[in-house]
Enzyme design. Sequence first.
Site, PDB file in Angstrom:
ATOM      1  N   ARG A 272       0.832  -1.196   0.000  1.00 57.10           N
ATOM      2  CA  ARG A 272       0.000   0.000   0.000  1.00 57.10           C
ATOM      3  C   ARG A 272       0.878   1.262   0.000  1.00 57.10           C
ATOM      4  NH1 ARG A 272      -3.843  -1.280   4.972  1.00 57.10           N
ATOM      5  NH2 ARG A 272      -4.488   0.889   4.578  1.00 57.10           N
ATOM      6  N   LYS A 290       2.162  -1.390   4.624  1.00 60.35           N
ATOM      7  CA  LYS A 290       1.470  -0.101   4.548  1.00 60.35           C
ATOM      8  C   LYS A 290       2.279   0.943   5.312  1.00 60.35           C
ATOM      9  CE  LYS A 290      -1.623   2.765   6.868  1.00 60.35           C
ATOM     10  NZ  LYS A 290      -1.674   3.206   8.273  1.00 60.35           N
ATOM     11  N   HIS A 302       5.633 -14.749   4.621  1.00 59.92           N
ATOM     12  CA  HIS A 302       4.241 -15.112   4.352  1.00 59.92           C
ATOM     13  C   HIS A 302       3.310 -14.715   5.499  1.00 59.92           C
ATOM     14  CE1 HIS A 302       6.313 -19.220   5.225  1.00 59.92           C
ATOM     15  NE2 HIS A 302       6.333 -18.452   6.292  1.00 59.92           N
ATOM     16  N   TYR A 305       1.292  -8.884   8.352  1.00 55.76           N
ATOM     17  CA  TYR A 305       0.903  -7.496   8.131  1.00 55.76           C
ATOM     18  C   TYR A 305       1.900  -6.588   8.822  1.00 55.76           C
ATOM     19  CZ  TYR A 305      -1.458  -3.028   8.581  1.00 55.76           C
ATOM     20  OH  TYR A 305      -1.749  -1.691   8.550  1.00 55.76           O
ATOM     21  N   ASN A 316      14.032 -11.043  10.335  1.00 54.58           N
ATOM     22  CA  ASN A 316      13.250 -12.197   9.899  1.00 54.58           C
ATOM     23  C   ASN A 316      11.881 -12.171  10.575  1.00 54.58           C
ATOM     24  OD1 ASN A 316      13.506 -15.135   8.542  1.00 54.58           O
ATOM     25  ND2 ASN A 316      12.299 -15.267  10.412  1.00 54.58           N
ATOM     26  N   ASN A 325      -1.346  -1.717  14.848  1.00 53.92           N
ATOM     27  CA  ASN A 325      -1.021  -0.294  14.745  1.00 53.92           C
ATOM     28  C   ASN A 325      -2.188   0.645  15.031  1.00 53.92           C
ATOM     29  OD1 ASN A 325      -2.253  -1.281  12.377  1.00 53.92           O
ATOM     30  ND2 ASN A 325      -1.475   0.408  11.169  1.00 53.92           N
ATOM     31  N   TYR A 326      -3.385   0.134  15.280  1.00 49.96           N
ATOM     32  CA  TYR A 326      -4.564   1.011  15.332  1.00 49.96           C
ATOM     33  C   TYR A 326      -5.419   0.643  16.532  1.00 49.96           C
ATOM     34  CZ  TYR A 326      -8.740   3.446  13.509  1.00 49.96           C
ATOM     35  OH  TYR A 326      -9.819   4.270  13.336  1.00 49.96           O
ATOM     36  N   ALA A 362       7.540 -17.352  19.550  1.00 51.09           N
ATOM     37  CA  ALA A 362       6.328 -17.603  18.771  1.00 51.09           C
ATOM     38  C   ALA A 362       5.090 -17.487  19.660  1.00 51.09           C
ATOM     39  CB  ALA A 362       6.393 -18.986  18.133  1.00 51.09           C
ATOM     40  N   ARG A 379       3.349 -15.066  26.506  1.00 57.15           N
ATOM     41  CA  ARG A 379       2.268 -15.998  26.206  1.00 57.15           C
ATOM     42  C   ARG A 379       1.965 -16.785  27.474  1.00 57.15           C
ATOM     43  NH1 ARG A 379       6.243 -19.482  22.279  1.00 57.15           N
ATOM     44  NH2 ARG A 379       7.357 -20.642  23.892  1.00 57.15           N
TER      45      ARG A 379
END
Length: 397
Positions: A272, A290, A302, A305, A316, A325-326, A362, A379
């Site tokens: 974007r 973006k 893969h 975002y 990596n 982000n929002y 992870a 986690r």
Amino acid sequence: METAGAIVFLPREGNGRSLMLEDLLFEPAAMWLAEALRRAGVERFLVVCHQNDREEAAICFPQETEIITTGTEDANQRLSAFLTGCTGRVVVVTKPVQLMEEDVRTLLEERPPRSSDDRESGVCRIDAAALAQALEEGEDFETALRARADRLGGGSIWLQSAHPIRPGWRERMESELLARNSGAVRLMESGVRIIDPNSVYVGPRVTVGAGTVLLPGTILRGETTIGGACEIGPNTMIRDCVIGDRVTINASQLNESTVEEGTKVGPFAYVRPNCHVGKDVKVGDFVELKNSTIGNGTKISHLTYVGDSDVGQGVNFGCGTVTVNYDGITKYRTTIGDHAFIGCNTNLVAPVKVGDGAYTAAGSTITQEVPADSLAIARSQQVVKKQWAAKRRNRRK
């Protein structure tokens, strides 16, 4: 050295709209015309249009273009001043037409004048001095250009090969096919390889370096610049981007961004606006970028975002990473240092910083700064209930 000029009329049709301001493929017909004139050597432009078309017309022509609206009182004086700056031939376009670059070169070359039988084409060449003389003798501005161009002397000729633009869907289809073909031919003449010219669409302002291959389904729009030795496509759309040399973009969409040399994008990536992707980066399948900067050598392979982020070199990203982000009101930025390792399914809740060489485990949701060379684990602790599944099955029986 002679300076060639062009005087272009953008007449309105019966519906109050200029056909030259309607799109062919992705850009107004006037922009296709302007680019053909510019590439053929025209340096100065004067445009005559309706007052309400000034803004649209200005977008289509070079920034220094002089625009005169119909009915302007000092039109003759402004035209004379324009002609003074044109020391060579002037191309005059009085009707909605499409021109190929070689058509314009034909007009600008030194050769004997043709007969005036082709004046219906709406495109002619006039000697600047001859036209200026006609104005000094009292000729009306538009009359001198439209009706008497072939009688002004100085080697005026009319172009036979101009393709008229007419209303109607069949005529529009023909014009868009011509635009598609002219875009492909222009690039192939400059050393670009197009596997199937019938399935590649190139806008008039697009430039592509020699040795680049365009695969079927490629769409290049706006002010896009692509370097040499790239492979673009299949099924890729790039709009208003700068792409470096040796870049591969496969089945992806990129908008208003920069991608530096050696980077691989796709398949199925979405870049974007306001992104700057460095050298030798991997932007893999189902990755969305973006408003972000990505450092050299970073791998985003893969399902990730990256939005509103500043990412260092050699980072990596594990599969499923999200920069959060929002918060529903404000966008916040994420900063990731050089050579950091972001584990799979990490949520980076901005504003947050991950230092150089740091790791995230992870499945972590990171809400606080991760210092350089540290490991962040955020986690729940795993709990194993032995034989729980077997007992559940027995209860069901």
